[in-house]
Write a protein that holds these residues in place. Structure first.
Motif, mmCIF file in Angstrom:
data_model
loop_
_atom_site.group_PDB
_atom_site.id
_atom_site.type_symbol
_atom_site.label_atom_id
_atom_site.label_comp_id
_atom_site.label_asym_id
_atom_site.label_seq_id
_atom_site.Cartn_x
_atom_site.Cartn_y
_atom_site.Cartn_z
ATOM 1 N N LEU A 1 -3.588 -5.669 -1.623
ATOM 2 C CA LEU A 1 -3.955 -4.305 -2.018
ATOM 3 C C LEU A 1 -4.169 -3.402 -0.810
ATOM 4 C CD1 LEU A 1 -6.345 -5.048 -5.002
ATOM 5 C CD2 LEU A 1 -3.995 -4.200 -5.084
ATOM 6 N N ILE A 2 -4.771 -3.945 0.244
ATOM 7 C CA ILE A 2 -4.966 -3.156 1.474
ATOM 8 C C ILE A 2 -3.615 -2.784 2.077
ATOM 9 C CG2 ILE A 2 -5.794 -3.284 3.856
ATOM 10 C CD1 ILE A 2 -8.200 -4.871 2.753
ATOM 11 N N ILE B 1 -0.781 -2.455 0.476
ATOM 12 C CA ILE B 1 -0.163 -1.436 -0.383
ATOM 13 C C ILE B 1 -0.789 -0.074 -0.124
ATOM 14 C CG2 ILE B 1 0.023 -0.652 -2.772
ATOM 15 C CD1 ILE B 1 0.408 -3.555 -3.575
ATOM 16 N N PHE B 2 -2.122 -0.028 -0.023
ATOM 17 C CA PHE B 2 -2.804 1.239 0.241
ATOM 18 C C PHE B 2 -2.363 1.826 1.583
ATOM 19 C CE2 PHE B 2 -6.392 3.526 2.168
ATOM 20 C CZ PHE B 2 -6.502 4.561 1.255
ATOM 21 N N CYS B 3 -2.277 0.981 2.609
ATOM 22 C CA CYS B 3 -1.858 1.464 3.931
ATOM 23 C C CYS B 3 -0.424 1.981 3.915
ATOM 24 C CB CYS B 3 -2.010 0.363 4.972
ATOM 25 S SG CYS B 3 -3.728 -0.002 5.363
ATOM 26 N N SER B 4 0.445 1.386 3.116
ATOM 27 C CA SER B 4 1.814 1.882 3.045
ATOM 28 C C SER B 4 1.889 3.190 2.265
ATOM 29 C CB SER B 4 2.736 0.838 2.423
ATOM 30 O OG SER B 4 2.458 0.682 1.060
ATOM 31 N N ILE B 5 1.000 3.376 1.282
ATOM 32 C CA ILE B 5 0.997 4.622 0.507
ATOM 33 C C ILE B 5 0.528 5.789 1.362
ATOM 34 C CG2 ILE B 5 -0.152 5.828 -1.397
ATOM 35 C CD1 ILE B 5 -0.024 3.201 -2.949
ATOM 36 N N VAL B 6 -0.534 5.581 2.140
ATOM 37 C CA VAL B 6 -1.063 6.666 2.968
ATOM 38 C C VAL B 6 -0.378 6.730 4.334
ATOM 39 C CG1 VAL B 6 -3.305 6.693 1.826
ATOM 40 C CG2 VAL B 6 -2.981 5.288 3.858
#
Length: 139
Positions: A69-70, A72-77
């Motif tokens: 999840l971390i 994925i979050f880092c790739s989104i932002v």
């Protein structure tokens, strides 16, 4: 080049640790079955291995899910920070170490109590659940 550097630095260590953990847990279960082969009922080896794979998959997903999840979050932002990758790698190593220590503690536990750690833990959780209900009813 088969994989891009972003894939190799981000998700590849996670996939590697998931596969390594699944393999280790399966080998540990096979070793435990060989050690306690007198307690394994005839014809249930395949059932035990398949149910063990199911439980191992759930355990590995629960353990390494936060790292995924971390990422994925880092790739989104669009956060491309080497510190995040380092933290994820440390988390993965600690998670695998946790699995190794838990599996290493299983044989002494079985020698002491005669069962795997899960049934006594379920009893403890059920007792604590009943205690909390009892306390909540009194207030």
């Amino acid at each position: 080049m088969l994989y891009s550097s972003k894939f190799r630095c981000g998700i590849m260590p996670l996939c590697l640790f998931c596969a390594l953990s699944m393999g280790f847990l399966s080998l540990s279960r096979i070793g435990l079955m060989l050690w306690l082969n007198s307690n394994v009922p005839d014809g249930s080896v395949l059932y035990i291995l398949l149910q063990g794979l199911r439980v191992d998959f759930a355990s590995v997903c629960g353990l390494y899910g936060p790292a995924f999840l971390i990422l994925i979050f880092c790739s989104i932002v669009r956060l491309k920070n080497n510190a995040v990758i380092l933290i994820i790698k440390i988390y993965l190593a600690l998670g695998f170490t946790f699995l190794v220590f838990n599996e290493a503690a299983t044989p002494p536990f079985i020698l002491e109590y005669g069962v795997r750690p899960q049934p006594p833990l379920r009893t403890i959780f059920n007792l604590s659940k009943r205690s909390i209900k009892h306390i909540m009813e009194r207030t």
